[in-house]
Design a protein around this motif. Sequence first.
Motif, PDB file in Angstrom:
ATOM      1  N   LEU A   6       0.839  -1.197   0.000  1.00 59.21           N
ATOM      2  CA  LEU A   6       0.000   0.000   0.000  1.00 59.21           C
ATOM      3  C   LEU A   6       0.873   1.246   0.000  1.00 59.21           C
ATOM      4  O   LEU A   6       1.757   1.387   0.845  1.00 59.21           O
ATOM      5  CB  LEU A   6      -0.887   0.024   1.241  1.00 59.21           C
ATOM      6  CG  LEU A   6      -1.774  -1.185   1.475  1.00 59.21           C
ATOM      7  CD1 LEU A   6      -2.481  -1.061   2.813  1.00 59.21           C
ATOM      8  CD2 LEU A   6      -2.761  -1.345   0.341  1.00 59.21           C
ATOM      9  N   ASP A   7       0.598   2.146  -0.931  1.00 54.91           N
ATOM     10  CA  ASP A   7       1.279   3.436  -0.854  1.00 54.91           C
ATOM     11  C   ASP A   7       0.436   4.367   0.016  1.00 54.91           C
ATOM     12  O   ASP A   7      -0.668   4.022   0.450  1.00 54.91           O
ATOM     13  CB  ASP A   7       1.550   4.018  -2.244  1.00 54.91           C
ATOM     14  CG  ASP A   7       0.311   4.482  -2.977  1.00 54.91           C
ATOM     15  OD1 ASP A   7      -0.814   4.391  -2.438  1.00 54.91           O
ATOM     16  OD2 ASP A   7       0.454   4.963  -4.115  1.00 54.91           O
ATOM     17  N   SER A  22     -10.638   1.764  -1.584  1.00 50.05           N
ATOM     18  CA  SER A  22      -9.400   1.596  -0.812  1.00 50.05           C
ATOM     19  C   SER A  22      -9.684   0.930   0.522  1.00 50.05           C
ATOM     20  O   SER A  22      -8.923   0.070   0.977  1.00 50.05           O
ATOM     21  CB  SER A  22      -8.722   2.951  -0.593  1.00 50.05           C
ATOM     22  OG  SER A  22      -8.219   3.454  -1.796  1.00 50.05           O
ATOM     23  N   ALA A  23     -10.777   1.305   1.161  1.00 49.95           N
ATOM     24  CA  ALA A  23     -11.154   0.677   2.429  1.00 49.95           C
ATOM     25  C   ALA A  23     -11.515  -0.795   2.218  1.00 49.95           C
ATOM     26  O   ALA A  23     -11.293  -1.626   3.103  1.00 49.95           O
ATOM     27  CB  ALA A  23     -12.313   1.431   3.068  1.00 49.95           C
ATOM     28  N   LEU A  36      -1.389  -7.224   4.026  1.00 47.72           N
ATOM     29  CA  LEU A  36      -1.057  -5.861   3.625  1.00 47.72           C
ATOM     30  C   LEU A  36       0.313  -5.487   4.167  1.00 47.72           C
ATOM     31  O   LEU A  36       0.644  -5.790   5.316  1.00 47.72           O
ATOM     32  CB  LEU A  36      -2.098  -4.878   4.168  1.00 47.72           C
ATOM     33  CG  LEU A  36      -3.538  -5.129   3.751  1.00 47.72           C
ATOM     34  CD1 LEU A  36      -4.460  -4.123   4.435  1.00 47.72           C
ATOM     35  CD2 LEU A  36      -3.681  -5.061   2.243  1.00 47.72           C
ATOM     36  N   ILE A  37       1.101  -4.822   3.333  1.00 48.72           N
ATOM     37  CA  ILE A  37       2.387  -4.284   3.770  1.00 48.72           C
ATOM     38  C   ILE A  37       2.503  -2.856   3.257  1.00 48.72           C
ATOM     39  O   ILE A  37       1.859  -2.467   2.279  1.00 48.72           O
ATOM     40  CB  ILE A  37       3.578  -5.124   3.266  1.00 48.72           C
ATOM     41  CG1 ILE A  37       3.563  -5.229   1.740  1.00 48.72           C
ATOM     42  CG2 ILE A  37       3.603  -6.482   3.907  1.00 48.72           C
ATOM     43  CD1 ILE A  37       4.803  -5.888   1.169  1.00 48.72           C
ATOM     44  N   THR A  38       3.303  -2.078   3.927  1.00 53.67           N
ATOM     45  CA  THR A  38       3.596  -0.721   3.500  1.00 53.67           C
ATOM     46  C   THR A  38       4.948  -0.333   4.075  1.00 53.67           C
ATOM     47  O   THR A  38       5.529  -1.056   4.882  1.00 53.67           O
ATOM     48  CB  THR A  38       2.483   0.260   3.933  1.00 53.67           C
ATOM     49  OG1 THR A  38       2.675   1.507   3.267  1.00 53.67           O
ATOM     50  CG2 THR A  38       2.474   0.492   5.436  1.00 53.67           C
ATOM     51  N   THR A  69       1.427  -4.488   7.780  1.00 56.08           N
ATOM     52  CA  THR A  69       2.756  -4.645   8.346  1.00 56.08           C
ATOM     53  C   THR A  69       3.588  -3.503   7.800  1.00 56.08           C
ATOM     54  O   THR A  69       3.597  -3.244   6.597  1.00 56.08           O
ATOM     55  CB  THR A  69       3.365  -5.991   7.918  1.00 56.08           C
ATOM     56  OG1 THR A  69       2.528  -7.041   8.399  1.00 56.08           O
ATOM     57  CG2 THR A  69       4.781  -6.155   8.448  1.00 56.08           C
ATOM     58  N   ILE A  70       4.284  -2.796   8.676  1.00 54.34           N
ATOM     59  CA  ILE A  70       5.075  -1.645   8.258  1.00 54.34           C
ATOM     60  C   ILE A  70       6.544  -2.047   8.200  1.00 54.34           C
ATOM     61  O   ILE A  70       7.121  -2.492   9.189  1.00 54.34           O
ATOM     62  CB  ILE A  70       4.868  -0.450   9.205  1.00 54.34           C
ATOM     63  CG1 ILE A  70       3.391  -0.039   9.190  1.00 54.34           C
ATOM     64  CG2 ILE A  70       5.777   0.706   8.823  1.00 54.34           C
ATOM     65  CD1 ILE A  70       3.038   1.039  10.175  1.00 54.34           C
TER      66      ILE A  70
END
Length: 94
Positions: A6-7, A22-23, A36-38, A69-70
């Motif tokens: 995700l940007d 997006s949601a 999800l990762i960003t 996950t960041i």
Amino acid sequence: MRRIFLDGNVIFTAAHNPAGKSALIFELARKGYWDLITSQYAWEEARRNISIKFPGCLPEIDKLPKLPTILDSPAVVSFLNPWHPPLPTDRLGF
């Protein structure tokens, strides 16, 4: 499991419009369709832009159905995509 990067724009839009597409990405992640990762940069960019443009929506970021996950470094992100060669970290100052 598939991973979606995700940007900041996707995170921003999901928080600003919880009924939008997006949601839906976050909702489907909560249901187990993908992870999800960003990057830390994208996460902070989304929070910063929400706080400037729509401060009332800032709490919505933390209420998203499944938080990503960041990752710390953009170089780490490149290794998650097998079709993209690693970033030239020597030229990026890492």
